[in-house]
Design an enzyme around this catalytic site. Sequence first.
Site, PDB file in Angstrom:
ATOM      1  N   SER A   1     -24.187 -62.254  23.748  1.00  0.00           N
ATOM      2  CA  SER A   1     -25.004 -62.619  23.762  1.00  0.00           C
ATOM      3  C   SER A   1     -25.896 -61.613  22.697  1.00  0.00           C
ATOM      4  O   SER A   1     -26.777 -62.591  21.677  1.00  0.00           O
ATOM      5  CB  SER A   1     -26.229 -62.158  25.014  1.00  0.00           C
TER       6      SER A   1
ATOM      7  N   SER B   1     -21.972 -57.709  26.540  1.00  0.00           N
ATOM      8  CA  SER B   1     -23.041 -58.081  25.358  1.00  0.00           C
ATOM      9  C   SER B   1     -23.170 -57.462  24.219  1.00  0.00           C
ATOM     10  O   SER B   1     -23.646 -58.317  22.762  1.00  0.00           O
ATOM     11  CB  SER B   1     -24.040 -58.566  25.951  1.00  0.00           C
TER      12      SER B   1
ATOM     13  N   LYS C   1     -32.692 -56.926  19.107  1.00  0.00           N
ATOM     14  CA  LYS C   1     -32.577 -57.900  19.675  1.00  0.00           C
ATOM     15  C   LYS C   1     -33.756 -58.288  19.785  1.00  0.00           C
ATOM     16  O   LYS C   1     -34.449 -57.536  20.599  1.00  0.00           O
ATOM     17  CB  LYS C   1     -31.169 -57.776  20.528  1.00  0.00           C
TER      18      LYS C   1
END
Lengths: 483, 474
Positions: free
Chosen positions: B152, B176, B77
């Site tokens: 997210s 997330s 990420k």
Amino acid sequence: MNFWDKYEMVIGLEVHAQLLTRTKAYSADVNEYGELPNRNVSEVTLGLPGALPLLNARVPELAVRLGLAMNCHIRKYNMFARKNYFYADLPKGYQISQFDTPICYEGFLNIKDAEGNVKRIGIERIHMEEDAGKSIHDQDPWDSLIDLNRAGVPLVEIVSHPDLRTPAEANQYLTEIRKLVRYLDVCDGNMEEGSLRCDANVSIRLRGESRLGTKVEVKNMNSIRNVQRALEYEFERQCTATENGETIYQETRTFDAVSGKTFAMRSKEKAHDYRYFPEPDLPPLVLTDAYIADIRAALPELPDSLFRKYTAQLGIPEYDAYWITEDKYTIAYFEDAIKAGSNYKAISNWLMGPVRSYLNEHGMHIEAFPLSPERLVEIIALIDSGKVSYTAAATSIFPEMVQNIGISALQVAESRNLIQESGADALNEWVIKAMDAYPDKVEEYRNGKKGVMGLFMGEIMKFSGGKADPKAASALLREKLES
Amino acid sequence: MHTTLPSYFSDRNAFLSGGFSCADRVDGFLRRIEETSHLNAFVEVFGDEARQAAAESDARFAAGNPRKLEGMVIGLKDNICYKDHAVTASSHMLEGYVSVFSATVTERLLQEGAIIIGRLNCDEFAMGSSNETSVYGKVLNPIDTTRVPGGSSGGSAAALAAGLAHVTLGSDTGGSIRQPAAFCGLLGLKPTYGRVSRWGLLAYGSSFDQIGPFTHSVQDAALVMEVISGADEKDATASHKPVPAYLDALQQKDVKTIAYLPELMENESIIPAIREAYRNTVEQARSNGYKLTEARFDYFDYLVPTYYVLTTAEASSNLSRYDGIRFGHRTAAEKVDLDGLYRKSRSEGFGWEVKRRIMLGTFVLSSGFYDAYYAKAQKVRRVVTEATDRILEGADVLLLPTTPDTAFEFGANSDDPIKMYLQDIFTVQANVTGHPAISFPRGNDEKGLPLGMQLIGRKFAEGSLLALAGELMN
């Protein structure tokens, strides 16, 4: 009129002391003054994305050490808090500090008031925090420069109760704190370099009034003397304003050392809301009883307590004791000396006399003084045994021993032929010779003019070539003159 | 579809036997990344480096000394630092910013032979539930490209669901990892707070954030967790508890009792397909021999507000360092004073959702409001943690849905932040309390969209969660 007759001043001080740790408070960066700019700056100091703080274990240790020396309570469950504000030399946008759980709280420090009496100044709290970097505005015509070497340097903030009443007391208090932090190796106490800094909260009120007046904060005083000057100015300013019917505003003022005046800072800078909240990156710091006990056990006897011991038990005059307890190296020297010899008074005299003169002449600190306390005590013992005179010791033996630290006092005395004659025959001969030389003066003495003793002693010393033991000689002389 | 997606655990056998090579696998991933570039899952691909690393891994396999994760292809990420590589949290604020150090997880993965193939899109500074707040634009859900992948960690989920890596890492502050895992039909694990070091993770809510894996199999998750977990001298909040052998834990099946919340089976705010899946998961567990116990949790209404007060407070402080002074975006405007520089740089650098949360967090910490918001939310946090602990005293795990809904269409919740925030209702609990939680795929809704069930376990019981999820997942 003298404002002091009508008004009283109320002062509380906030003192920041940079801690003498090898590395910074929350990173492994070196904590060192005077390095080239922006050298001691890792990702933690720079506040780079993803970096996290880690507590340097020396920080609470030094804070507790200072707190114990200032008679504080020590908090066992400590939280860290973030103090949020934006400034160009504050990399993270917050300082890691403590808010409602200061590591030390409610202690006191003793100072002397104007009459010389002991006055107890309350310590509200001592908490741990980190320093910001430095903004430099005067090196470049266009830009402000930022040096982050100082960012993250550990500090303690020592907050006093508003117990100080005069600028001189504030001076005393700061002097005591500086002495203490140096003695404990907590901080080097250098106000010019900023390792010890002080802000003052000041108000005035009519004598007899118990409510506090409007508090003004004064900053930017970079020496103990300037703190005193700023407070003196502020007292005059506030009294004059009050007398003229003006209002004292709660504000922050900065001291200008050149003019000796304080000036109001822009109002913008006083309206900070720091939005303190618990620092989520550091778990609470829990101190055990054993941890605190260990630090307490390792504390040296404090200057204040030594002062009392020297004056009350050893019979050292206050002025001398004050000078000796001024720093840890002098204390250490004196302590070693009184272990080696028992003429404490003489040791103190030698320190205040020949030793201090030598240090002054050579611009030297006692740390670097070559003659060991044991050697100094040897000299004193030689005098006390009557073998050499004080004058011979101070003017001949002492200087030579400082030059040649391997040599003993007795060796010097012998090689320079300074051993005093206190044998009765020789003394008797010199005394009679001196009296015979001035029969009229003998008469004067016997008629009450005791001052002529000096003349005879001078003669005796001359005949003996300086070897007569002055004590024995004067005793014998007096005996003969009065018989 | 899932059978075609490669898990590392099965690939490793091929690597060992020489069936195919790491280099083949990396080439395959890189080709698919190119073919699926419309998904917008990757924001940067480290193609050459990955090929080079694959060659090294093949040499290791050939020499008979492969490391634990040798040849595991991983995507990070875009809020996890990798030395000498860009990291931007999908924000204009950090465009062009290159990290000078690696996150502890990155370091540990590389040491065990993992191959890092690229950075993955996410919501800006991990703030969002749909991956619509990224400066790089939205990420498409590979299962239905008209829908969000969740957020997210949307890029991490989309990349894995599209078969673009063996494993991806995300971060989970309020769901997330688990919510996008549910939306994309994947396993997503949020470890116990403190299990995985946060050093090198761009902070959002520091007392909530945890890094965790998206995987196809519980074996892959177990392997990754064995490597990334554990004490770290750079993170004071990382636990010193020893790291168990999670792979062995998969065989142990130490869960006996499962708690569930009957009220959720009737709750109208959850779509019927998820309620149905919840019911049949409970039934399957019962028929598999587990003891199922009914539990009550009375605090759902308080979870989202508590979560948003506390995380935005921390975020408002964590994001103060993005000030345009030392790194990141600085305004091009001239003739500004220091305040103006901050104002302009931050206004230009941050997107709307980030600004909204910074303002909210600044407000709740302000003098005069602190007690009413921050202090109160902290109290609720304690109460909720105690309530969760109580449930987990009577049972080994708590089973509940991951989300109230399946993947929604782009823009569906964009006009109503509260509605968007309520996406997190079942996931924030484990972040507020610090417990570990896993989302596992459990069937589809009537539109064919995947849905996820969630297990919350006792602290540091990741092994139990993986074992049970492996048994109950599709």
